[in-house]
Design a protein around this motif. Structure first.
Motif, mmCIF file in Angstrom:
data_model
loop_
_atom_site.group_PDB
_atom_site.id
_atom_site.type_symbol
_atom_site.label_atom_id
_atom_site.label_comp_id
_atom_site.label_asym_id
_atom_site.label_seq_id
_atom_site.Cartn_x
_atom_site.Cartn_y
_atom_site.Cartn_z
ATOM 1 N N VAL A 1 94.376 6.372 -38.361
ATOM 2 C CA VAL A 1 94.891 7.419 -38.726
ATOM 3 C C VAL A 1 95.138 7.753 -40.049
ATOM 4 O O VAL A 1 94.883 8.743 -40.877
ATOM 5 N N LEU B 1 92.966 6.812 -42.654
ATOM 6 C CA LEU B 1 91.708 7.733 -42.498
ATOM 7 C C LEU B 1 92.570 8.762 -43.661
ATOM 8 O O LEU B 1 90.968 9.082 -44.470
ATOM 9 N N ALA B 2 93.126 9.103 -42.923
ATOM 10 C CA ALA B 2 94.103 10.506 -44.055
ATOM 11 C C ALA B 2 93.710 9.905 -45.756
ATOM 12 O O ALA B 2 93.468 10.718 -46.999
ATOM 13 N N TRP C 1 90.597 9.849 -47.628
ATOM 14 C CA TRP C 1 89.899 11.312 -46.855
ATOM 15 C C TRP C 1 90.305 11.833 -48.385
ATOM 16 O O TRP C 1 90.071 12.181 -49.199
ATOM 17 N N PHE C 2 91.739 11.783 -48.502
ATOM 18 C CA PHE C 2 92.464 12.061 -49.345
ATOM 19 C C PHE C 2 92.253 12.155 -51.074
ATOM 20 O O PHE C 2 92.068 12.186 -51.853
ATOM 21 N N CYS D 1 88.808 13.279 -52.026
ATOM 22 C CA CYS D 1 88.792 14.478 -52.563
ATOM 23 C C CYS D 1 89.465 14.306 -53.283
ATOM 24 O O CYS D 1 89.118 15.269 -55.131
ATOM 25 N N ALA E 1 86.255 13.635 -56.248
ATOM 26 C CA ALA E 1 85.306 13.711 -55.988
ATOM 27 C C ALA E 1 84.617 13.933 -57.472
ATOM 28 O O ALA E 1 85.033 13.701 -58.594
ATOM 29 N N PRO E 2 83.450 14.067 -57.024
ATOM 30 C CA PRO E 2 82.339 14.207 -58.483
ATOM 31 C C PRO E 2 82.602 15.229 -59.360
ATOM 32 O O PRO E 2 82.962 16.449 -58.458
ATOM 33 N N VAL F 1 96.297 16.156 -38.622
ATOM 34 C CA VAL F 1 96.354 15.677 -40.910
ATOM 35 C C VAL F 1 95.010 15.908 -41.309
ATOM 36 O O VAL F 1 94.899 16.212 -42.920
ATOM 37 N N VAL G 1 96.138 16.925 -45.414
ATOM 38 C CA VAL G 1 94.751 16.816 -46.624
ATOM 39 C C VAL G 1 94.736 18.055 -47.511
ATOM 40 O O VAL G 1 94.480 18.212 -48.553
#
Lengths: 154, 75
Positions: free
Chosen positions: A10, A13-14, A17-18, A21, A24-25, B27, B31
């Motif tokens: 987890v 993944l976080a 993901w962060f 974000c 990001a292009p 989560v 985020v």
């Protein structure tokens, strides 16, 4: 111990993901608008330099003045566009961002108007092949930009 | 691998998934909140400031070229 093991994916993944974000292009449409407009302004600078050199040496000073005035309008519109794009880029909320899109579109319309006015200045043939070639480059950039804008804002 | 072993592994995997699913939702929310806070602080998630800076620089150059003409041909 078991729950820590369960948490590990987890957390990974976080983080992924962060990271996605955060890096990001760029927003493609707005970045393209800034990119094309910057190219247009580089050509306008070259064109104005040529006009100054040619003024009085084949290019009538009155025509050179007319072209310079047209370029001033392009500069004013580009300044407004840059300001609107900055507002868009720094918008803290979606509402502000939405409003700034309208400012960006208004500035683009102004820039198009200024460019089309510049195209209508009558330039004597012979001396001005370079200036006309630069205008052709601007026209191509404007067409590319309009094609992108016609696809809508993201 | 025999069927019983596979079944046991699947059951274990399902148990882990059951634990993790609600956490993932939490989560994700966290985020999103952090990203939103960053955006509110003016940190652009989709930066294109370099292109704007280039536009500003080129516009300033064009203005300088115009000023040069007006200095040479005043009035």
């Amino acid at each position: 111990m078991k729950s820590r093991r369960a948490l590990a994916p987890v957390v990974v993944l976080a983080l992924v993901w962060f990271q996605a974000c955060a890096s990001a292009p760029p927003a493609p449409k707005q970045a393209l608008v800034a990119h094309y407009a910057a190219d247009v302004m580089a050509i306008v600078t070259q064109q104005q330099t040529l006009v100054t050199q040619a003024a009085g040496a084949g290019l009538p000073v009155a025509t050179a003045r007319e072209l310079t005035d047209a370029n001033q309008k392009i500069v004013d519109a580009a300044t407004q566009l840059a300001s609107a794009l900055r507002t868009y880029d720094n918008a803290a909320t979606l509402e502000v961002r939405h409003l700034s899109v309208q400012s960006v579109e208004a500035a683009i319309a102004l820039l198009n108007q200024a460019l089309s006015q510049a195209f209508h200045v009558e330039i004597p043939s012979g001396i001005t092949a370079q200036i006309l070639a630069l205008y052709a480059n601007i026209a191509k950039l404007v067409t590319d930009l309009q094609t992108e804008i016609a696809k809508g804002w993201s | 691998m025999d069927a019983a072993k596979l079944e046991a592994q699947l059951a274990a995997a399902n148990a882990v998934l059951a634990q993790v699913s609600p956490l993932l939702g939490g989560v994700a929310l966290l985020v999103r909140m952090v990203a939103h806070l960053f955006a509110r602080q003016g940190v652009s998630i989709a930066p294109f400031a370099d292109e704007i800076a280039r536009l500003e620089a080129n516009t300033a150059d064009a203005q300088a070229a115009i000023n040069a003409f007006r200095t040479k041909y005043p009035g």
